[in-house]
Write a protein that holds these residues in place. Structure first.
Motif, mmCIF file in Angstrom:
data_model
loop_
_atom_site.group_PDB
_atom_site.id
_atom_site.type_symbol
_atom_site.label_atom_id
_atom_site.label_comp_id
_atom_site.label_asym_id
_atom_site.label_seq_id
_atom_site.Cartn_x
_atom_site.Cartn_y
_atom_site.Cartn_z
ATOM 1 N N THR A 44 0.749 -1.190 0.146
ATOM 2 C CA THR A 44 -0.109 0.015 0.108
ATOM 3 C C THR A 44 0.954 1.315 -0.096
ATOM 4 O O THR A 44 0.464 2.262 -0.724
ATOM 5 C CB THR A 44 -0.849 0.082 1.249
ATOM 6 O OG1 THR A 44 -1.916 -1.145 1.313
ATOM 7 C CG2 THR A 44 -1.542 1.044 1.231
ATOM 8 N N LEU A 45 1.845 1.267 0.710
ATOM 9 C CA LEU A 45 2.939 2.720 0.995
ATOM 10 C C LEU A 45 3.926 2.654 -0.136
ATOM 11 O O LEU A 45 4.461 3.467 0.058
ATOM 12 C CB LEU A 45 3.173 2.690 2.457
ATOM 13 C CG LEU A 45 1.996 2.668 3.430
ATOM 14 C CD1 LEU A 45 2.697 2.330 4.940
ATOM 15 C CD2 LEU A 45 1.304 3.687 3.312
ATOM 16 N N LEU A 110 1.075 8.326 -4.913
ATOM 17 C CA LEU A 110 -0.177 8.342 -4.400
ATOM 18 C C LEU A 110 -0.318 9.384 -3.201
ATOM 19 O O LEU A 110 -1.503 9.778 -2.994
ATOM 20 C CB LEU A 110 -0.303 6.873 -3.825
ATOM 21 C CG LEU A 110 -0.734 5.780 -5.113
ATOM 22 C CD1 LEU A 110 -1.023 4.371 -4.327
ATOM 23 C CD2 LEU A 110 -1.609 6.176 -5.784
ATOM 24 N N HIS A 111 0.702 9.649 -2.525
ATOM 25 C CA HIS A 111 0.637 10.408 -1.470
ATOM 26 C C HIS A 111 0.375 11.950 -2.067
ATOM 27 O O HIS A 111 -0.257 12.541 -1.343
ATOM 28 C CB HIS A 111 1.941 10.268 -0.439
ATOM 29 C CG HIS A 111 2.180 8.836 0.316
ATOM 30 N ND1 HIS A 111 0.951 8.135 0.543
ATOM 31 C CD2 HIS A 111 3.271 8.312 0.402
ATOM 32 C CE1 HIS A 111 1.495 6.983 0.851
ATOM 33 N NE2 HIS A 111 2.902 7.085 0.944
ATOM 34 N N LEU A 112 1.149 11.917 -3.050
ATOM 35 C CA LEU A 112 1.207 13.391 -3.316
ATOM 36 C C LEU A 112 -0.152 13.699 -4.135
ATOM 37 O O LEU A 112 -0.911 14.604 -4.190
ATOM 38 C CB LEU A 112 1.962 13.517 -4.681
ATOM 39 C CG LEU A 112 3.807 13.774 -4.093
ATOM 40 C CD1 LEU A 112 4.660 13.805 -5.154
ATOM 41 C CD2 LEU A 112 3.851 14.955 -3.024
ATOM 42 N N ASP A 113 -0.741 12.611 -4.854
ATOM 43 C CA ASP A 113 -2.110 12.649 -5.286
ATOM 44 C C ASP A 113 -3.308 13.180 -4.279
ATOM 45 O O ASP A 113 -4.227 13.782 -4.385
ATOM 46 C CB ASP A 113 -2.554 11.463 -5.977
ATOM 47 C CG ASP A 113 -3.856 11.560 -6.541
ATOM 48 O OD1 ASP A 113 -4.156 12.152 -7.628
ATOM 49 O OD2 ASP A 113 -4.792 10.653 -6.104
ATOM 50 N N ASP A 117 -5.682 16.175 -3.675
ATOM 51 C CA ASP A 117 -7.241 15.971 -3.633
ATOM 52 C C ASP A 117 -7.679 16.594 -2.207
ATOM 53 O O ASP A 117 -8.884 17.060 -2.377
ATOM 54 C CB ASP A 117 -7.388 14.457 -3.745
ATOM 55 C CG ASP A 117 -7.372 13.896 -5.082
ATOM 56 O OD1 ASP A 117 -7.296 14.739 -5.885
ATOM 57 O OD2 ASP A 117 -7.176 12.539 -5.308
ATOM 58 N N LEU A 118 -6.915 16.466 -1.228
ATOM 59 C CA LEU A 118 -7.369 16.841 -0.063
ATOM 60 C C LEU A 118 -7.465 18.365 0.178
ATOM 61 O O LEU A 118 -8.475 18.989 0.612
ATOM 62 C CB LEU A 118 -6.474 16.542 1.169
ATOM 63 C CG LEU A 118 -6.750 17.054 2.649
ATOM 64 C CD1 LEU A 118 -8.474 16.483 3.052
ATOM 65 C CD2 LEU A 118 -5.789 16.616 3.590
ATOM 66 N N ALA A 119 -6.370 19.116 -0.592
ATOM 67 C CA ALA A 119 -6.501 20.513 -0.526
ATOM 68 C C ALA A 119 -7.670 21.015 -1.537
ATOM 69 O O ALA A 119 -8.300 21.982 -1.095
ATOM 70 C CB ALA A 119 -5.049 20.838 -1.381
ATOM 71 N N LEU A 352 -4.820 10.133 4.320
ATOM 72 C CA LEU A 352 -3.623 9.577 4.956
ATOM 73 C C LEU A 352 -2.259 9.807 4.166
ATOM 74 O O LEU A 352 -1.218 10.221 4.629
ATOM 75 C CB LEU A 352 -3.821 8.035 4.864
ATOM 76 C CG LEU A 352 -4.950 7.673 5.830
ATOM 77 C CD1 LEU A 352 -4.999 6.027 5.659
ATOM 78 C CD2 LEU A 352 -4.617 7.942 7.354
ATOM 79 N N GLY A 353 -2.406 10.017 3.099
ATOM 80 C CA GLY A 353 -1.372 10.296 1.807
ATOM 81 C C GLY A 353 -1.200 11.897 2.017
ATOM 82 O O GLY A 353 0.235 11.981 2.172
ATOM 83 N N ALA A 354 -2.033 12.843 2.337
ATOM 84 C CA ALA A 354 -1.620 14.207 2.625
ATOM 85 C C ALA A 354 -0.960 14.233 3.978
ATOM 86 O O ALA A 354 -0.034 15.152 3.778
ATOM 87 C CB ALA A 354 -3.017 14.886 2.605
#
Length: 371
Positions: A44-45, A110-113, A117-119, A352-354
């Protein structure tokens, strides 16, 4: 009969596009094992290929508790890229950009995505349901673009500052560990999922307080040892890149004086000489140091250790540098998590990615400011 929801189609722009978003809770015949949790964490990570195991909430809890271990592995790979670029003569900024890009590749971005998305979701000002729908879209809005530019710029600039001071690789490892430990705490008991299905529903509330505290203690201890090893010269990550510690010891190197020992240094050249001045009473003679404090004359690791303990760079600061950066990253991620939970009602895979990217950026900035 109520209409059935459409199947998950990766080509549908409104559907889940991230592999982690398609991880839904399952009902396996057999309970998951520790190995299943580890495989889930790695798969996942990171981009590292692993064989899938049993996926359930128990495996999800283990995976999130083991997330800092995956972060350490990612940080080690990116740190090797950073050190290699510095050793080949690349500037700190260029080497830092290569290292940050390596991390994006290692995580499939994925974390950057999730950060973008959260922003967009939080920046929209819409109610929770509509904000979650915005976060599921395939496009990135202006809030997401600005946030990505700012966070990536802060990471690269702070890492360049730390690299110029000779601490880039260890700072990068600490940042990666901080980012994944932030995920561990975001999945602790009491933190709900923002919506049913997806990674958030699988891992939200699965990490008990005990394992979270144990993971934090291990991370702090490991980073303290890493910080101590780096500052005492046990890690020679930047031997040819002109690090600060190398320059300090080069000033006392006999090789800089034509291969001859400095005056007054014979068979006891490695013996530590410590002179105090103005600590108890004023120095009475002309041979006193130019200013108050402690002078350590030696070029070995033991001398550097004692110099840090009693003078020069404070030893507690050297020992606590990376743990302090870890705490700074966790605090920044905690503030963002509280904001996301309050606005969205819980956590998602994007949240979580953010959190991982935010904690990593804050940890790198802390390292740049501290050292």
């Amino acid at each position: 009969m109520p209409a059935q929801p459409p199947p998950d189609n990766p080509s549908d722009p409104a559907g889940p596009r991230d592999p982690e978003d398609r991880l839904a809770p399952e009902n396996p015949a057999a309970p998951s094992t520790f190995g299943d949790g580890l495989r889930l964490a790695v798969g996942t990570l990171s981009v590292f290929p692993v064989r899938p195991g049993t996926v359930d909430r128990r495996a999800g809890g283990r995976a999130m508790a083991l997330a800092p271990l995956v972060g350490a592995a990612l940080g080690a790979v990116a740190a090797a890229v950073l050190a290699g670029a510095l050793l080949t003569g690349a500037s700190p900024l260029l080497a830092s950009l290569l290292a940050v890009g390596t991390l994006a590749l290692l995580t499939r971005a994925l974390h950057l995505d999730g950060l973008a998305d959260l922003a967009d979701g939080l920046g929209s000002g819409r109610p929770a349901g509509q904000a979650l729908d915005i976060m599921k879209r395939s496009d990135i809005g202006p809030f997401g673009v600005v946030t990505l530019v700012f966070v990536l710029g802060a990471q690269a600039a702070a890492l360049a500052e730390a690299s110029a001071a000779g601490h880039g690789p260890v700072a990068l490892v600490a940042a990666c560990v901080a980012g994944r430990l932030a995920i561990t705490w975001a999945c602790r008991e009491g933190v709900p999922a923002a919506r049913p299905g997806g990674l958030g529903a699988l891992v939200a509330g699965t990490v008990r307080r005990g394992p979270a505290l144990a993971a934090t203690a291990l991370c702090l201890a490991g980073l303290a040892v890493l910080s101590l090893a780096h500052h005492t010269g046990s890690l020679d990550l930047l031997a040819a890149s002109g690090s600060a510690s190398d320059r300090r010891h080069a000033d006392h190197s006999p090789a800089d004086q034509g291969g001859e020992d400095p005056p007054g240094v014979g068979e006891e050249a490695d013996e530590l000489v410590v002179r105090f001045e103005n600590w108890v009473e004023p120095c009475p003679g002309p041979s006193c140091p130019p200013g108050p404090g402690l002078v350590v004359e030696d070029s070995g690791p033991s001398a550097f250790l004692v110099e840090g303990l009693l003078g020069g760079a404070p030893f507690p600061l050297l020992l606590a540098g990376l743990p302090f950066a870890l705490v700074a990253g966790l605090l920044a991620a905690s503030a963002l998590r509280r904001r996301a939970v309050r606005r969205l009602g819980g956590v998602t895979g994007d949240v979580l990615g953010a959190l991982a990217e935010t904690a990593a950026a804050a940890a790198l900035v802390a390292c740049a400011l501290l050292w």
